[in-house]
Write a protein that holds these residues in place. Structure first.
Motif, mmCIF file in Angstrom:
data_model
loop_
_atom_site.group_PDB
_atom_site.id
_atom_site.type_symbol
_atom_site.label_atom_id
_atom_site.label_comp_id
_atom_site.label_asym_id
_atom_site.label_seq_id
_atom_site.Cartn_x
_atom_site.Cartn_y
_atom_site.Cartn_z
ATOM 1 N N ALA A 275 63.037 25.656 26.765
ATOM 2 C CA ALA A 275 62.712 27.232 27.921
ATOM 3 C C ALA A 275 64.056 28.336 27.629
ATOM 4 O O ALA A 275 64.669 28.953 28.840
ATOM 5 C CB ALA A 275 61.964 26.872 29.246
ATOM 6 N N TYR A 276 65.012 28.573 26.720
ATOM 7 C CA TYR A 276 65.992 29.133 26.479
ATOM 8 C C TYR A 276 66.140 30.238 25.671
ATOM 9 O O TYR A 276 65.583 29.235 24.602
ATOM 10 C CB TYR A 276 67.152 28.770 27.338
ATOM 11 N N ARG A 277 66.233 31.638 25.557
ATOM 12 C CA ARG A 277 66.513 31.818 24.471
ATOM 13 C C ARG A 277 67.582 32.754 24.255
ATOM 14 O O ARG A 277 67.835 33.375 25.511
ATOM 15 C CB ARG A 277 65.004 32.987 23.980
ATOM 16 N N ALA A 278 68.568 33.063 23.493
ATOM 17 C CA ALA A 278 69.857 34.162 23.322
ATOM 18 C C ALA A 278 69.079 35.176 23.924
ATOM 19 O O ALA A 278 68.390 35.599 22.846
ATOM 20 C CB ALA A 278 69.974 33.437 22.165
ATOM 21 N N ALA A 279 69.952 36.276 23.924
ATOM 22 C CA ALA A 279 69.809 37.623 24.596
ATOM 23 C C ALA A 279 69.815 38.415 22.933
ATOM 24 O O ALA A 279 70.110 37.615 21.694
ATOM 25 C CB ALA A 279 70.968 38.235 25.310
#
Length: 305
Positions: A275-279
């Motif tokens: 549940a995390y994606r790079a900017a």
């Protein structure tokens, strides 16, 4: 949550970012520089783990001098392969999961489109080969997470973004390769990804989910030329200088080590799992540049042992 994060390679550009984020969050983390613990020394590694009693071991230690690796294969292999294996075996014996950082250089760059985790590896040079060997040694223990990333830059250490900032001040024109493609990835995003992995692994409901190999890179893709052009444009307001950036080919800029023409990584599996994606890379790049002009990173302190 028991025990700290134990970060090996804490004096490198990623290790410093992880330790800085831990400090900002008041998170429990212990950082060990190469001068404190030689990761190829099994006894020293075991002592460090016994002393820290960590909940997760994070291996940010790596030999990353891609061209120099061609003439220093033994040293590259010692750090990238042997050391990774020593850490993995020590983590396994202590019953602690390990998170290991790897690279796009395990691929040969011949694929059209972004690389997925199940694409076959085919490293082109010593650096990529030793990182692939390190992956295999880490994968030999069950409780592991391998993060492959690419085109890493950030506030600390030496990297492409900081080199372009310096050259934009010093030169009237820059010449940058335009036929290699990838995803610029900020160390702050990788540090956030590490904490996202830690959060899932520590969650009671995780049930051992999350182990395996993942790609994690900045959102969006560009060429080295496109990255350089964006850097020059973003820093112009601070320096008043905006030299033109001329596109050149890989053949125009020969290097001892061959680079993958395509380093684009598909990070969707990581986003789905953790549940995390790079900017978006242009946004993050501008944020890093603003931070560097506000306070140069060499004026800050990182506190690895």
């Amino acid at each position: 949550m028991s025990g700290p994060l134990l970060v090996f390679g804490a004096a490198g550009q990623l290790g410093r970012e992880v330790m800085a984020l831990a400090a900002a969050r008041d998170a429990n983390a212990v950082g060990l520089a190469r001068s404190a613990v030689d990761i190829t020394d099994a006894d020293a590694v075991a002592r460090a783990i016994a002393d820290a009693k960590p909940r997760l071991i994070v291996n940010c230690a790596a030999y990353t001098a891609v061209d120099r690796a061609e003439t220093e294969p033994e040293l590259a292999a010692a750090i990238n392969a042997t050391g990774a294996g020593v850490l993995a075996q020590a983590a396994d014996r202590a019953g602690i999961p390990i998170l290991h950082i790897s690279t796009d250089y395990v691929f040969d760059g011949s694929k059209t489109g972004a690389y997925r985790e199940d694409d076959p590896i085919a490293p082109l040079g010593i650096y990529g080969r030793t990182k692939a060997e390190g992956e295999a040694l880490v994968r030999a223990v069950p409780r592991h997470v391998i993060l492959r990333t690419a085109w890493v830059y950030g506030e600390y250490g030496n990297n492409f973004l900081k080199t372009m900032l310096r050259l934009a001040r010093e030169r009237d024109q820059l010449r940058v390769v335009a036929d290699q493609r990838g995803c610029p990835t900020a160390t702050i995003d990788i540090a956030e990804a590490i904490f996202a992995v830690d959060a899932l692994l520590q969650a009671p409901e995780s049930g051992g989910q999350g182990f395996g190999t993942y790609h994690f890179a900045g959102t969006g893709a560009t060429t080295w030329h496109g990255f350089a052009q964006a850097i020059v444009e973003a820093q112009a307001g601070h320096t008043g200088k905006s030299p033109p950036v001329a596109p050149i080919t890989t053949a125009d800029f020969p290097t001892p080590a061959k680079r993958p023409a395509n380093s684009e990584l598909d990070s969707s599996l990581f986003a789905k799992t953790f549940a995390y994606r790079a900017a978006y890379w242009p946004l993050r790049m501008r944020q890093v540049i603003e931070t560097l002009f506000e306070e140069p990173s060499d004026q800050r302190t990182a506190k690895p042992s």
